[in-house]
Design an enzyme around this catalytic site. Structure first.
Site, PDB file in Angstrom:
ATOM      1  N   ASP A 128       0.894  -0.885   0.422  1.00  0.00           N
ATOM      2  CA  ASP A 128      -0.139  -0.107   0.087  1.00  0.00           C
ATOM      3  C   ASP A 128       1.125   0.990  -0.116  1.00  0.00           C
ATOM      4  O   ASP A 128       2.310   0.964   0.201  1.00  0.00           O
ATOM      5  CB  ASP A 128      -0.591   0.002   2.047  1.00  0.00           C
ATOM      6  N   ASP A 142      -1.175  -0.580   5.737  1.00  0.00           N
ATOM      7  CA  ASP A 142      -1.247  -0.045   7.073  1.00  0.00           C
ATOM      8  C   ASP A 142      -3.057  -0.142   7.725  1.00  0.00           C
ATOM      9  O   ASP A 142      -2.965  -0.096   9.226  1.00  0.00           O
ATOM     10  CB  ASP A 142      -1.453   1.438   7.601  1.00  0.00           C
ATOM     11  N   ASP A 198      -7.426  -0.968   4.010  1.00  0.00           N
ATOM     12  CA  ASP A 198      -6.776  -2.342   3.220  1.00  0.00           C
ATOM     13  C   ASP A 198      -6.870  -3.158   3.753  1.00  0.00           C
ATOM     14  O   ASP A 198      -6.114  -4.394   3.603  1.00  0.00           O
ATOM     15  CB  ASP A 198      -5.250  -1.676   2.697  1.00  0.00           C
TER      16      ASP A 198
HETATM   17  P1  ADP Z   1      -3.731   4.915  -0.267  1.00  0.00           P
HETATM   18  O1  ADP Z   1      -4.512   3.250  -1.010  1.00  0.00           O
HETATM   19  O2  ADP Z   1      -2.693   5.291  -0.496  1.00  0.00           O
HETATM   20  O3  ADP Z   1      -2.960   4.514   1.308  1.00  0.00           O
HETATM   21  P2  ADP Z   1      -6.569   4.997   0.895  1.00  0.00           P
HETATM   22  O4  ADP Z   1      -7.373   3.707   0.022  1.00  0.00           O
HETATM   23  O5  ADP Z   1      -6.104   4.648   2.342  1.00  0.00           O
HETATM   24  O6  ADP Z   1      -4.771   5.326  -0.002  1.00  0.00           O
HETATM   25  O7  ADP Z   1      -7.032   6.645   0.687  1.00  0.00           O
HETATM   26  C1  ADP Z   1      -7.160   6.605  -1.620  1.00  0.00           C
HETATM   27  C2  ADP Z   1      -7.607   8.110  -2.118  1.00  0.00           C
HETATM   28  O8  ADP Z   1      -8.741   8.147  -0.858  1.00  0.00           O
HETATM   29  C3  ADP Z   1      -6.814   8.727  -1.073  1.00  0.00           C
HETATM   30  O9  ADP Z   1      -5.117   8.672  -2.573  1.00  0.00           O
HETATM   31  C4  ADP Z   1      -7.745  10.243  -0.614  1.00  0.00           C
HETATM   32  O10 ADP Z   1      -7.067  10.490  -1.809  1.00  0.00           O
HETATM   33  C5  ADP Z   1      -8.640   9.282  -0.419  1.00  0.00           C
HETATM   34  N1  ADP Z   1      -9.550   9.881   1.193  1.00  0.00           N
HETATM   35  C6  ADP Z   1      -9.310   8.998   1.356  1.00  0.00           C
HETATM   36  N2  ADP Z   1      -9.622   9.143   3.068  1.00  0.00           N
HETATM   37  C7  ADP Z   1      -9.661  10.502   2.998  1.00  0.00           C
HETATM   38  C8  ADP Z   1     -10.031  11.185   4.152  1.00  0.00           C
HETATM   39  N3  ADP Z   1     -10.422  10.950   5.318  1.00  0.00           N
HETATM   40  N4  ADP Z   1      -9.852  12.449   3.501  1.00  0.00           N
HETATM   41  C9  ADP Z   1      -9.736  12.921   2.006  1.00  0.00           C
HETATM   42  N5  ADP Z   1      -9.147  11.872   1.696  1.00  0.00           N
HETATM   43  C10 ADP Z   1      -9.719  10.903   1.836  1.00  0.00           C
HETATM   44 MG    MG Z   2      -3.528   3.372   3.278  1.00  0.00          MG
END
Ligand code: ADP
Ligand code: MG
Length: 665
Positions: free
Chosen positions: A332, A558, A562
């Protein structure tokens, strides 16, 4: 040594002395038999008792039974020789029992020692928490009784008992027991602190944010205590093997004792029963499976212990086994390869918002950040934390300018957001959040969120992770934030390649530009961006379907957006310090210091451990097979049998103990 082990040691000494004395006494015949019975019972009474109880309970075929039959048989043969006019031998029966006990004692001490090593490593359980009473005196209470939000005091030298936030004091913390990291960490007012660290220098007052049972320490101890329940395939194999093996050996011994003499008799030759019975008994002693039964669980136990000493928690020996064959590692991005601590680099309010604030850019920017921070009140996503912190900083600056001491203190303890302003907050995985702030609907998230809500939005004004904000159905601006790649992330990828990993992949919900720049910097083989949590599962499923049967896929995350993938992969690896509780629960392996370089270390530990297990299996089975053949044709005597049993066990246990040491390179 425990009391029980000391008692066995005294019995071993007593029996040995008696044997030596008897050897020099000029006794023979039935008197000799009677005298040899004394050391025999001194050393073997408990084995005989266990064998007898085993038979009474219908669990016939175990090591005690093998030893009892072999030694009683040997003694009985001596008596038979005496009665038929020959000279009986009684030393062997006693000696087999004696060496068996020596081997058992050695094994018990070794196992006890490595178990103690591991519990010492994991000596993080706090016994008490200090609370200040009305008179300002410290009172020790059971950590279990401390409620969330209580202020506890941790003195220098004490363990932090419960997770919380420092409200006064600063200190250096030793986190070695949690992370394997020996460099102390600095902590000051406002910092979050996890239980299990040792406070080294200053007095800390901590407001607890969790109950004891939910705190890091309790979680880790649960994990470690339960890790022995999940058995590896090799362990399961051995316990099944022993179940079939022992009866098979007993029956073979019986056949060996009876069949050849009968065949000889049929052909008119002397049957010579005693010789064949001795061979059968020797065969029994040789075939005792204790070397395997003991050394294999001990190897895995050592491997898991060595791993936890370096800050890697493995939840069961089956996962250690799976780690050894990892060929694909999927990451991730946010919080895993990057630090997950975003800096706000640009605030771009929309034209409409600017107008609302009469062209005052500063004010409009502030309003944008405020709306976003409030909407994110209840989210644990790294992006959310960063926005709240950025907002807290601007407020703190204001307070400092206005010299509002009281307000400043509140800010430093993390109480910037006024409760009650936010109602009905909702998190949409992979998109963002939606909440009612002061009665207005505020949506904060990525382009996907804006699209799914059918909102018009501007193109981002700069590169980076973009957070769009909409208020009451109208686009209000966007915030550009940027994350930093973790120290050691690049080395982690190189380390995995060196350890024989075929492919490294990054899956992220962030936008393509950011994802690709991270992947390029780190040298990852493949990258997929703009994924929703469900898309991540799909991507992992596809990789799982494409890989070979003996190859394993590890997912490292984390747990924020995921957790489903963590449990879907062959091995789920979670970041322990930054990761969510869900991740730590769903994962099979937890990295306490969030350092991705530990994955390669875990693989090395796993491989070493498995190599040792196989060495022991092959070595023990080979020695036994050779001795069995020699025994069956009459070339092995009792003394060789004793080596095959006790000697092999001692060597296997010594080999297994090597698992405790973590390989350097
Ligand atoms: P990653 O795969 O990089 O860990 P996530 O799946 O956690 O990312 O989140 C994907 C995207 O969704 C983030 O890059 C963001 O744009 C958006 N996102 C998710 N949760 C939030 C939040 N609480 N506030 C703002 N944007 C969010
Ligand atoms: Mg993440």
């Amino acid at each position: 040594m425990t009391k029980k082990q000391k008692k066995v040691l005294y019995r071993i000494i007593a029996a040995s002395v008696l044997l030596v004395v008897l050897h020099f006494l000029p006794v023979s015949g039935m008197l000799a038999f009677a005298l040899y019975l004394i050391p025999y019972f001194v050393i073997g009474y408990d084995i005989l008792r266990k064998a007898f109880l085993g038979i009474a309970h219908g669990q016939v075929f175990d090591e005690n039974f093998l030893m009892a039959v072999a030694t009683v048989g040997a003694m009985a043969l001596g008596v038979y020789e005496e009665l038929s006019g020959g000279e009986g031998e009684f030393v062997e029966g006693v000696a087999v029992m004696l060496f068996y006990q020596i081997g058992e004692l050695f094994q018990a001490v070794a196992v006890g020692k490595s178990r103690r090593n591991i519990t010492a490593l994991m000596d993080i359980r706090p016994d008490y928490a200090n609370i200040e009473n009305e008179n300002g005196e410290l009172e020790q209470v059971d950590p279990d009784d401390v409620e969330i939000g209580t202020v506890i005091v941790v003195q220098p030298g004490e363990k932090v008992p419960i997770d919380g936030v420092i409200i006064s004091g600063s200190s250096t913390l030793n986190t070695a027991a949690l992370t394997g990291e020996s460099v102390p960490r600095e902590a000051a007012e406002g910092d979050e602190i996890i239980s299990g660290c040792v406070n080294l220098t200053g007095l800390l007052k901590i407001r607890t944010t969790k109950e004891f049972g939910e705190s890091t320490v309790s979680k880790i101890l649960d994990l470690v205590e339960n890790s022995s329940m999940k058995k590896s395939r090799s362990e399961n194999f051995i316990s099944k093997f022993a179940k079939v093996y022992t009866p098979a050996v007993c029956i073979s011994a019986l056949v060996l004792a009876v069949l050849p003499p009968i065949v000889l008799m049929v052909f008119g030759r002397p049957a010579n029963f005693p010789t064949w019975i001795i061979r059968a008994l020797t065969f029994l002693v040789i075939s005792c499976p204790c070397a395997l039964v003991i050394s294999i669980p001990l190897s895995f136990f050592g491997g898991i212990g060595g791993a936890s000493a370096s800050g890697i928690l493995v939840k069961g020996s089956n996962y250690l086994e799976a780690m050894a064959q990892t060929k694909y590692v999927v990451f991730d991005k946010t919080g895993t390869l990057t630090r997950g601590v975003f800096e706000v680099t640009k605030l771009c309010p929309s034209a409409a918002l600017l107008e609302e604030h009469h062209g005052n850019t500063e004010e409009a920017r502030r309003a944008l950040l405020e709306a976003a921070a409030y909407a994110e009140s209840y989210s644990g996503h790294p992006i959310s934390k960063s926005l709240k912190e950025a907002y807290a900083r601007t407020i703190a600056e204001d307070a400092a300018l206005a010299m509002q001491e009281e307000r400043k203190e509140a800010i430093q303890t993390g109480q910037v957001l006024q409760p009650g302003r936010v109602t009905d907050a909702q998190e949409i995985g992979g998109h963002g959040v939606k909440a009612l702030v002061d009665g207005k609907e505020v949506c904060v998230g990525n382009a996907k969120l804006m699209k799914s809500l059918g909102l018009e939005y501007e193109e981002a004004c700069d590169v980076g992770t973009v957070v769009f904000v909409a208020v009451d159905g109208a686009y209000a601006g966007h915030i550009i934030i940027s994350d930093v790649i973790k120290d050691g992330a690049k080395e982690a990828i190189l380390g995995l390649k060196a350890a024989g990993v075929k492919k490294t992949v990054m899956l992220t919900g962030d936008n393509k530009t950011v994802a690709e720049s991270v992947a390029k910097t780190l040298g990852l083989d493949e990258v997929k961006a703009e994924l929703l949590p469900a898309d991540k599962v799909e991507a992992v499923e596809a990789l799982l379907a494409a890989k070979g049967a003996k190859e394993n896929l590890a997912f490292v995350g984390d747990g924020i957006n995921d957790a489903p993938v963590l449990s879907r992969a062959d091995i789920g690896i979670a970041m322990g310090a930054l990761g969510s509780d869900a991740a730590i629960e769903a994962a099979d392996v937890v990295l306490m210091d969030d350092n991705p370089a530990k994955i390669a270390v875990a693989m090395k530990i796993a491989r070493k451990c498995l190599r040792i297990v196989y060495e022991n299996i092959v070595f023990a089975l080979a020695v036994k097979a050779i001795c069995l053949i020699l025994g069956a044709v009459g070339l092995a005597n009792m003394w060789l049998a004793i080596f095959a049993d006790v000697g092999v066990m001692v060597l296997a246990v010594l080999n297994a103990i090597r698992c405790l040491k973590v390989p350097k390179n």
